[in-house]
Design an enzyme around this catalytic site. Structure first.
Site: not given
Ligand code: RNT
Ligand code: ZN
Length: 414
Positions: A181, A292, A255, A258, A322, A224, A282, A222, A290
């Site tokens: 990523w 987290d 993810d 994303h 994640d 985004k 993820h 990955e 986003d």
């Molecule tokens: C970031 C991505 C990625 C990170 C990690 C730390 O938006 O989700 O996966 O969160 O690599």
């Molecule tokens: Zn991620």
């Protein structure tokens, strides 16, 4: 009859085998991200977190050293039922004092303590090159940089990481998922959207042209939609990553933070399963953006689990978590998210999935809706408790007491 026995009988009436579900679940690995334990700081550069991602909160007890982080991970693992993997970022390289090595020069031996930990815990390791929080990230660009020195540096990093992934796969005997990523993007509307993506493509090609063990190492990519300060353009967009993965025969990673807010990953899984041997996830929780947040037992987590289970894809989906929350006890954050992922998978296995699909096939959406709703209040918790018991993990909220003790004895003294 105890609570579990009663639940077993209830489910059996619908042809659902709780014993088989627990056995099945115990074989599904869920990868736990080391970066929740130290707010994504890592050990190599100790730079402020960059790359358009952010951790907020200042709860006591952040891990500052490899031994602290590893102790916290071990604590968390002891409180989580099921099969686990460790997910490590390249920035967690453990470089001996006096040695200077850039991210483009890291070697397997810099990760030996991680391998030892994985062996002790009896788990596999997943890996991630770290294209952020580093002085060689220039203008928020890495593999797509127009500055050849910068781009080449990160290509070397990618190659170095492939070797480390190979080392993990060989030494643990478990496949290593290595996820690429990059944060690359622009705050404002670019004049040229094509060139950065062309450079990213070229860089990935250069990295993946290095021969690597394709049976032990799974490369994932990955995508985004945006990052903080990078709102207008993301080089590694969904279309880029899906197309690149398809063309190159690597694995796409989604993810669920994303995508645009009304899009859901649960709806994307089936499409990708039709065109990919493996897919990767993820699992996170996006709150309005986003963000987290810690994974909870919410509708989307459950829906994601249902898609994996119903499509018979437990062996085809790499599940990793994640998120990063520094506003609560960080070890608890791991345990909550991991237990919820396990719960979601178990809950998905304890649904009359075939029957529901038959009703849909017959156009009987009344039964689909009615039964789906009825099953929400089935005694699922009793089965999860039994699963924890059999896995030697604390039952119910008992794990929280252990966290309180660990906080008082270890975390609060840091
Ligand atoms: C970031 C991505 C990625 C990170 C990690 C730390 O938006 O989700 O996966 O969160 O690599
Ligand atoms: Zn991620």
């Amino acid at each position: 009859m105890n609570a579990y026995e009663r639940a077993r009988v209830e489910y059996a009436k619908w042809g659902i085998d709780t014993e088989a579900a627990m056995e099945r679940l115990a074989r599904v690995p869920v990868s736990m991200h080391c970066w929740q334990g130290d707010d994504v700081v890592g050990f190599d550069a100790r730079e402020a977190l960059s790359g358009g991602i952010q951790v907020s909160g200042n709860y006591l007890g952040r891990a500052h050293t490899p031994s602290e982080l590893m102790a916290d991970i071990e604590k968390a693992f002891s409180l989580i039922p099921g099969k686990k993997k460790l997910n490590v970022h390249a920035s967690y390289a453990i470089i001996p004092e006096g040695e200077t090595v850039g991210r483009d020069g890291i070697l397997p031996r810099h990760f030996e303590p991680w391998l030892e930990l994985a062996k002790r815990l009896g788990v596999g390791i997943d890996f991630n090159p770290t294209f952020f929080s580093h002085p060689m990230v220039k203008d928020n660009l890495t593999l797509s940089s127009p500055d050849e020195e910068v781009r080449a540096y990160w290509v070397r990093h990618g190659k170095a990481c492939l070797k480390i992934a190979e080392y993990f796969a060989t030494e643990t005997g478990a496949p290593c998922v290595i996820n690429f990523w990059i944060p690359d993007g622009y705050k404002d509307i670019p004049a040229d959207r094509l060139s950065p993506r062309a450079r990213f493509k070229k860089s990935l090609d250069e990295i993946l042209d290095t021969p690597y063990d394709k049976t032990g190492v799974y490369v994932t990519l990955e995508s985004k939609v945006f990052g903080i300060g990078l709102e207008s353009y993301t080089v590694g967009s969904a279309e880029f990553c899906l197309s690149y993965s398809a063309q190159r025969g690597i694995t796409p990673l989604m993810d669920n933070g994303h995508y645009h807010p009304t899009e859901v990953v649960s709806d994307k899984i089936s499409s990708l399963l039709l065109f990919n041997e493996k897919i990767a996830l993820h699992v996170t929780r996006a709150v309005r953006w986003d963000s987290d947040h810690v994974v909870i037992f919410d509708d989307e987590t459950r829906e994601i689990a249902k898609e994996i289970v119903r499509n018979g894809a437990l062996e085809r989906v790499f599940i990793a978590l994640d998120y990063f929350d520094a506003s609560i006890n960080r070890v608890a954050a791991w345990v909550i998210g991991m237990r919820n992922m396990e719960k979601a998978l178990l809950a998905a296995m304890l649904l009359p999935n075939e029957r529901l699909a038959e009703y849909q096939q017959a156009g009987d959406f009344t039964h689909v809706l009615a039964l789906t709703e009825e099953f929400k209040t089935f005694p699922f918790g009793d089965v999860f408790d039994e699963y924890c018991r059999r896995q030697g993990a604390p039952v119910g909220a008992d794990w929280l007491r252990e966290i309180e003790i660990y906080e008082a004895e270890v975390l609060s003294k840091r």
